[in-house]
Scaffold this motif. Sequence first.
Motif, PDB file in Angstrom:
ATOM      1  N   GLU A  22      40.719  66.134  34.319  1.00 45.22           N
ATOM      2  CA  GLU A  22      41.245  65.691  33.031  1.00 45.22           C
ATOM      3  C   GLU A  22      40.558  64.372  32.711  1.00 45.22           C
ATOM      4  O   GLU A  22      40.344  63.544  33.604  1.00 45.22           O
ATOM      5  CB  GLU A  22      42.759  65.480  33.117  1.00 45.22           C
ATOM      6  N   VAL A  23      40.209  64.147  31.455  1.00 43.40           N
ATOM      7  CA  VAL A  23      39.427  62.978  31.056  1.00 43.40           C
ATOM      8  C   VAL A  23      40.148  61.677  31.391  1.00 43.40           C
ATOM      9  O   VAL A  23      39.565  60.772  32.003  1.00 43.40           O
ATOM     10  CB  VAL A  23      39.094  63.035  29.551  1.00 43.40           C
ATOM     11  N   ILE A  24      41.402  61.550  31.018  1.00 43.95           N
ATOM     12  CA  ILE A  24      42.133  60.298  31.223  1.00 43.95           C
ATOM     13  C   ILE A  24      42.296  60.007  32.715  1.00 43.95           C
ATOM     14  O   ILE A  24      42.095  58.876  33.166  1.00 43.95           O
ATOM     15  CB  ILE A  24      43.492  60.340  30.507  1.00 43.95           C
ATOM     16  N   TYR A  25      42.637  61.018  33.492  1.00 47.63           N
ATOM     17  CA  TYR A  25      42.778  60.827  34.933  1.00 47.63           C
ATOM     18  C   TYR A  25      41.461  60.364  35.548  1.00 47.63           C
ATOM     19  O   TYR A  25      41.421  59.418  36.333  1.00 47.63           O
ATOM     20  CB  TYR A  25      43.236  62.130  35.606  1.00 47.63           C
ATOM     21  N   ARG A  31      37.774  53.842  36.825  1.00 52.65           N
ATOM     22  CA  ARG A  31      37.812  52.630  36.002  1.00 52.65           C
ATOM     23  C   ARG A  31      36.629  52.574  35.035  1.00 52.65           C
ATOM     24  O   ARG A  31      35.880  51.590  34.987  1.00 52.65           O
ATOM     25  CB  ARG A  31      37.854  51.382  36.875  1.00 52.65           C
ATOM     26  N   ILE A  32      36.475  53.668  34.288  1.00 57.94           N
ATOM     27  CA  ILE A  32      35.430  53.771  33.278  1.00 57.94           C
ATOM     28  C   ILE A  32      36.069  54.152  31.954  1.00 57.94           C
ATOM     29  O   ILE A  32      37.254  54.495  31.901  1.00 57.94           O
ATOM     30  CB  ILE A  32      34.350  54.808  33.676  1.00 57.94           C
ATOM     31  N   SER A  33      35.305  54.095  30.880  1.00 57.11           N
ATOM     32  CA  SER A  33      35.850  54.433  29.571  1.00 57.11           C
ATOM     33  C   SER A  33      36.087  55.941  29.454  1.00 57.11           C
ATOM     34  O   SER A  33      35.470  56.739  30.174  1.00 57.11           O
ATOM     35  CB  SER A  33      34.885  53.987  28.466  1.00 57.11           C
ATOM     36  N   ASN A  34      36.965  56.311  28.541  1.00 52.97           N
ATOM     37  CA  ASN A  34      37.243  57.724  28.318  1.00 52.97           C
ATOM     38  C   ASN A  34      35.994  58.458  27.836  1.00 52.97           C
ATOM     39  O   ASN A  34      35.781  59.617  28.182  1.00 52.97           O
ATOM     40  CB  ASN A  34      38.365  57.900  27.294  1.00 52.97           C
ATOM     41  N   GLU A  35      35.169  57.791  27.052  1.00 49.54           N
ATOM     42  CA  GLU A  35      33.944  58.414  26.540  1.00 49.54           C
ATOM     43  C   GLU A  35      32.979  58.724  27.690  1.00 49.54           C
ATOM     44  O   GLU A  35      32.394  59.809  27.739  1.00 49.54           O
ATOM     45  CB  GLU A  35      33.257  57.518  25.507  1.00 49.54           C
ATOM     46  N   ASP A  36      32.808  57.759  28.604  1.00 52.50           N
ATOM     47  CA  ASP A  36      31.945  57.994  29.762  1.00 52.50           C
ATOM     48  C   ASP A  36      32.501  59.127  30.628  1.00 52.50           C
ATOM     49  O   ASP A  36      31.754  59.978  31.111  1.00 52.50           O
ATOM     50  CB  ASP A  36      31.790  56.729  30.607  1.00 52.50           C
ATOM     51  N   ALA A  37      33.808  59.122  30.825  1.00 49.63           N
ATOM     52  CA  ALA A  37      34.447  60.163  31.625  1.00 49.63           C
ATOM     53  C   ALA A  37      34.241  61.531  30.980  1.00 49.63           C
ATOM     54  O   ALA A  37      33.914  62.505  31.671  1.00 49.63           O
ATOM     55  CB  ALA A  37      35.938  59.871  31.783  1.00 49.63           C
ATOM     56  N   ALA A  51      30.769  65.185  39.921  1.00 51.26           N
ATOM     57  CA  ALA A  51      31.414  64.340  38.910  1.00 51.26           C
ATOM     58  C   ALA A  51      31.863  63.025  39.529  1.00 51.26           C
ATOM     59  O   ALA A  51      31.694  61.956  38.934  1.00 51.26           O
ATOM     60  CB  ALA A  51      32.598  65.077  38.284  1.00 51.26           C
ATOM     61  N   ASP A  52      32.431  63.073  40.732  1.00 50.84           N
ATOM     62  CA  ASP A  52      32.854  61.846  41.413  1.00 50.84           C
ATOM     63  C   ASP A  52      31.659  60.946  41.725  1.00 50.84           C
ATOM     64  O   ASP A  52      31.736  59.727  41.570  1.00 50.84           O
ATOM     65  CB  ASP A  52      33.611  62.163  42.697  1.00 50.84           C
ATOM     66  N   LYS A  53      30.554  61.540  42.139  1.00 47.50           N
ATOM     67  CA  LYS A  53      29.349  60.746  42.399  1.00 47.50           C
ATOM     68  C   LYS A  53      28.904  60.025  41.143  1.00 47.50           C
ATOM     69  O   LYS A  53      28.591  58.831  41.166  1.00 47.50           O
ATOM     70  CB  LYS A  53      28.208  61.637  42.896  1.00 47.50           C
ATOM     71  N   ALA A  54      28.878  60.747  40.032  1.00 48.45           N
ATOM     72  CA  ALA A  54      28.456  60.143  38.753  1.00 48.45           C
ATOM     73  C   ALA A  54      29.443  59.073  38.324  1.00 48.45           C
ATOM     74  O   ALA A  54      29.038  58.012  37.813  1.00 48.45           O
ATOM     75  CB  ALA A  54      28.334  61.215  37.684  1.00 48.45           C
ATOM     76  N   GLY A  55      30.723  59.284  38.517  1.00 51.81           N
ATOM     77  CA  GLY A  55      31.729  58.294  38.177  1.00 51.81           C
ATOM     78  C   GLY A  55      31.587  57.017  38.983  1.00 51.81           C
ATOM     79  O   GLY A  55      31.740  55.923  38.474  1.00 51.81           O
TER      80      GLY A  55
END
Length: 60
Positions: A22-25, A31-37, A51-55
């Motif tokens: 989920e985007v917000i989660y 600790r990134i912006s919703n747009e980046d997520a 996805a976790d690596k990119a985050g």
Amino acid sequence: MTNDKTKKIQPAKEAVTEAPYEVIYFAKKHRISNEDARDIIEKHGANRKEADKAGRRISV
């Protein structure tokens, strides 16, 4: 109750790991912006490991 190994039930954890974040989660977790997520989730889909690596790369 018998321990019948012929009946396989998919554990809840496996079902969750096959779905995209989920985007917000995801944004709060890294600790990134919703747009980046949203961009990361769209790019990697249900591949939570990538996805976790990119985050983690963005949050640094």
